[in-house]
Write a protein that holds these residues in place. Structure first.
Motif, short mmCIF file in Angstrom:
data_model
loop_
_atom_site.label_atom_id
_atom_site.label_comp_id
_atom_site.label_asym_id
_atom_site.label_seq_id
_atom_site.Cartn_x
_atom_site.Cartn_y
_atom_site.Cartn_z
N VAL A 145 -17.72 -20.66 -45.05
CA VAL A 145 -18.73 -19.71 -46.45
C VAL A 145 -18.23 -18.97 -47.83
O VAL A 145 -18.48 -19.47 -48.42
N PRO A 146 -17.02 -18.02 -47.36
CA PRO A 146 -16.34 -17.78 -48.21
C PRO A 146 -15.74 -18.91 -48.82
O PRO A 146 -15.20 -18.13 -50.32
N LEU A 147 -15.02 -19.65 -48.51
CA LEU A 147 -14.83 -20.78 -49.24
C LEU A 147 -15.18 -21.33 -50.53
O LEU A 147 -14.88 -21.60 -51.55
N HIS A 148 -16.94 -21.62 -49.18
CA HIS A 148 -17.16 -22.49 -50.64
C HIS A 148 -18.01 -21.90 -51.49
O HIS A 148 -18.05 -22.41 -52.94
N LEU A 149 -18.60 -20.24 -51.61
CA LEU A 149 -18.67 -19.77 -52.25
C LEU A 149 -17.77 -19.61 -53.28
O LEU A 149 -18.20 -19.38 -54.54
N LYS A 179 -23.69 -22.36 -59.29
CA LYS A 179 -24.56 -21.40 -58.58
C LYS A 179 -24.59 -22.27 -57.39
O LYS A 179 -24.63 -23.40 -57.11
N ALA A 180 -24.42 -21.58 -57.10
CA ALA A 180 -24.03 -22.08 -55.23
C ALA A 180 -25.53 -22.49 -54.17
O ALA A 180 -26.46 -21.57 -55.23
N PRO A 181 -25.33 -23.13 -53.23
CA PRO A 181 -26.99 -23.33 -52.89
C PRO A 181 -27.16 -22.49 -52.12
O PRO A 181 -26.17 -21.39 -51.19
N LYS A 182 -27.80 -22.29 -51.62
CA LYS A 182 -28.31 -21.58 -50.41
C LYS A 182 -28.21 -21.81 -48.32
O LYS A 182 -27.78 -22.98 -48.58
N TYR A 183 -27.62 -21.00 -47.93
CA TYR A 183 -26.96 -21.92 -46.74
C TYR A 183 -27.71 -21.24 -45.36
O TYR A 183 -28.38 -20.41 -46.05
N ASP A 185 -23.37 -31.70 -53.63
CA ASP A 185 -23.82 -30.59 -53.16
C ASP A 185 -24.29 -30.14 -55.08
O ASP A 185 -25.61 -29.79 -54.62
N HIS A 186 -23.27 -29.84 -55.51
CA HIS A 186 -23.69 -29.32 -56.67
C HIS A 186 -24.36 -30.58 -57.37
O HIS A 186 -25.54 -30.68 -58.32
N LEU A 187 -24.04 -31.77 -57.57
CA LEU A 187 -24.55 -32.80 -58.25
C LEU A 187 -25.56 -33.47 -57.72
O LEU A 187 -25.83 -34.16 -58.92
N MET A 188 -26.19 -33.26 -56.99
CA MET A 188 -26.95 -34.43 -56.08
C MET A 188 -27.72 -33.29 -56.18
O MET A 188 -29.36 -33.54 -55.85
N ARG A 189 -27.68 -32.04 -56.40
CA ARG A 189 -29.05 -30.72 -56.98
C ARG A 189 -29.37 -30.78 -55.44
O ARG A 189 -30.84 -29.86 -55.32
N THR A 190 -28.51 -30.56 -55.08
CA THR A 190 -28.64 -29.87 -52.99
C THR A 190 -29.33 -28.13 -53.37
O THR A 190 -28.05 -27.62 -54.70
N THR A 191 -30.50 -27.25 -53.15
CA THR A 191 -30.91 -26.06 -52.85
C THR A 191 -30.65 -25.71 -51.90
O THR A 191 -30.23 -24.50 -51.80
#
Ligand code: GLU
Length: 549
Positions: free
Chosen positions: A259-263, A272-276, A241-247
């Motif tokens: 979410v805590p792990l992913h953040l 920068k993390a995407p919005k969830y 999701d970083h490299l595919m530039r997911t927002t």
């Protein structure tokens, strides 16, 4: 020996991450554009919840001129199924949800941010795992599955939070030398993330659907690269999701607790993390118990069910929009002739807990959707469905001109008839208009108020003799039934009958019912004038003869 050398020992071949950062640059989209994805495993099965998610993603990206892509998450190769990707691609296609990028068949894809199939991204994940190892943020773990299980068992007995963390994370404190030595000796290992988190600290998360949620920080040293060299879901999610530039990550709420792990992963990778946005599942009322729609127990959980039943794709989508935003219903009422594409979907208006799936309501939407179609469209769709599912219906529809007349009854006006909710109902709906079906039917004649033989016979005979010609316009036709009622001594107007119920045995409506039943063997049909016009006097009189027998 330092971390860098350790990282080189583990992943000698991989590219530097700067290569990937350049290769997948920020997307040039307009301000506010949403980039999101549907990311199923290639099991071939698409759950209605997956379609729901894709519909939301597709709609939001259309609304913001963003990008929607299909990524296949096949890092758990045990779950793979032959032609699993094709099944997903086709399911989306059936519902006219077409991603802008991603997999388009078993092995082909479109778009510049691929590969869109995770098993083809092994080198990418490993490059980033190497990067984390270099910084001391990830490490090789030599614990065997048995050892990990033994840790879990101990924790259970001691009633301690399970997992590989803190003092339980045996391998996190090995020296670099020790790690290198064990690797050189050929011991097998996996790669774990070295979590900087502490369970006694809280993080705040703002979810676009669930709102503000507080969590304890993650402190688990989760596996990022498995023994087969492939990443776990968590790691792949962050990298992809970083490299595919997911927002925006729009996914099922079973992932909310991750979410805590992913953040943390995003933070440690320096991104920068995407919005969830975590979507509540679609629920079912099972004898008073609310539960998730289950692949195992509920036929309607599979999107293939809707195609098989012939529930129009548009109806399913409209219904899902109804579930997504309750404001849709009002919008639809106020904009009955607009396409649902014009409805503005809002994530923050989605329900936090699971909506109940209501088949009755869905079929009702189906009726409205089909009522808005032209006869030609109804014909095409019914025919397309029949070709796959019902030979007999195909035969009935062979005479297109005739079928169009039937589908044209009470259609195209301001209040079109809502009598078909799905294509599998068409046959039953039009059967009586086909003489072969009509004459072979064993159904009786459900006469109502006027039900004695003599009266019926008289009505039918008189009607043919004096009161019906194919050339009549609707007004004349209508007046003639009144005349017939009058001649038989029934009230010519319902009003008149209601005012003097003692004076009459029945009224004009009851006479109509006799005609309708004799003609179709049904009490409920669309406009009788139109039916008579289509059948014509000859076929009508044959039908009356049968009715009189
Ligand atoms: N492969 C994951 C799933 O099917 C994807 C979740 C996500 O959208 O990130 O549940």
């Amino acid at each position: 020996m330092d971390y860098k050398e350790l990282a080189n020992l583990i992943f000698p071949e991989v590219k530097d991450i700067s290569y990937y950062e350049e290769r997948y640059p920020e997307r040039e989209l307009k301000e506010g554009a949403i980039v999101t994805r549907f990311a199923p495993s290639p099991t071939g099965f698409v759950h209605i919840g997956g379609l729901y998610q894709s519909l939301i993603a597709r709609k939001l990206t259309e609304q913001t001129e963003g990008v929607f892509f299909l990524r296949i998450e096949d890092t758990d190769q045990k779950r793979e199924v032959e032609n699993g990707i094709t099944g997903i691609v086709n399911a989306l296609k059936d519902f006219r949800i077409i991603p802008d990028e991603g997999m388009i068949s078993e092995s082909e894809e479109k778009g510049k941010y691929g590969p869109y199939k995770q098993s083809l991204r092994k080198d990418i994940y490993q490059a980033y795992a190497k990067y984390l190892i270099e910084q001391g943020k990830a490490y090789p773990c030599f614990c065997t599955p048995e050892e990990v299980e033994a840790i879990r068992a101990k924790q259970e007995v001691a009633k301690i939070r399970p997992g590989y963390y803190g003092v339980w994370a045996k391998c996190r404190n090995h020296t670099v030398e020790e790690m290198a030595e064990r690797i050189k000796k050929g011991e097998s290992y996996i790669i774990r993330f070295k979590s900087p988190g502490r369970e006694d600290r809280k993080i705040k998360h703002h979810d676009l659907i669930k709102g503000n949620v507080d969590f304890p920080e993650n402190d688990q040293d989760i596996v990022i690269i498995k023994a087969d060299g492939l990443p776990t879901y968590h790691f792949a999610h962050a990298i992809d999701d970083h490299l595919m530039r997911t927002t925006h990550v729009i996914r099922g709420d079973e992932w909310l607790s991750s979410v805590p792990l992913h953040l943390q992963l995003f933070h440690e990778l320096g991104w920068k993390a995407p919005k969830y946005a975590h979507i509540a599942p679609i629920m079912k009322n099972d004898n008073g118990n609310k539960r998730k729609l289950s692949k195992r127990k509920d036929v309607e959980a599979a999107v293939s069910y809707y195609e098989e039943e012939g529930i129009p794709e548009e109806a399913v989508k409209e219904y899902l929009l109804n579930i997504a935003n309750s404001s849709f219903e009002n919008w639809r009422r106020a904009n009955s002739d607009k396409s649902m594409d014009e409805f503005e979907l809002q994530l923050n208006k989605m329900s936090v807990s699971g909506a109940l799936f209501d088949m009755v309501k869905l079929l009702d939407v189906g009726k409205t959707v089909i009522s808005r179609m032209t006869a030609e469209k109804v014909y095409e769709e019914a025919y397309k469905w029949a070709k796959k599912h019902d030979k007999e219906l195909v035969n009935m529809l062979e005479d297109k001109e005739y079928a169009l007349k039937i589908f044209g009854i009470e259609r195209g006006n301001k209040k079109p008839r809502k009598d078909i909710s799905k294509w599998s109902e068409v046959k039953e709906n039009i059967e009586y208009m086909y003489d072969n079906k009509f004459y072979e039917s064993e159904e009786g004649y459900p006469y109502q108020v006027i039900n004695n033989r003599e009266d019926i016979k008289k009505i039918l005979t008189l009607y043919l003799e004096k009161y019906y010609e194919d050339s009549f316009d609707k007004q004349t036709w209508f007046e003639n039934i009144k005349e017939l009622a009058g001649e038989m001594g029934y009230a010519k107007e319902v009003k008149e009958f209601k005012a003097n119920p003692q004076q009459y045995k029945a009224h004009v409506g009851d006479v109509s019912t006799v005609l309708r039943v004799a003609l179709t063997a049904r009490t409920n049909t669309p406009d009788m004038y139109e039916i008579m016009q289509i059948l014509g006097k000859d076929r009508m009189s044959k039908r009356f003869e049968k009715a009189m027998k």
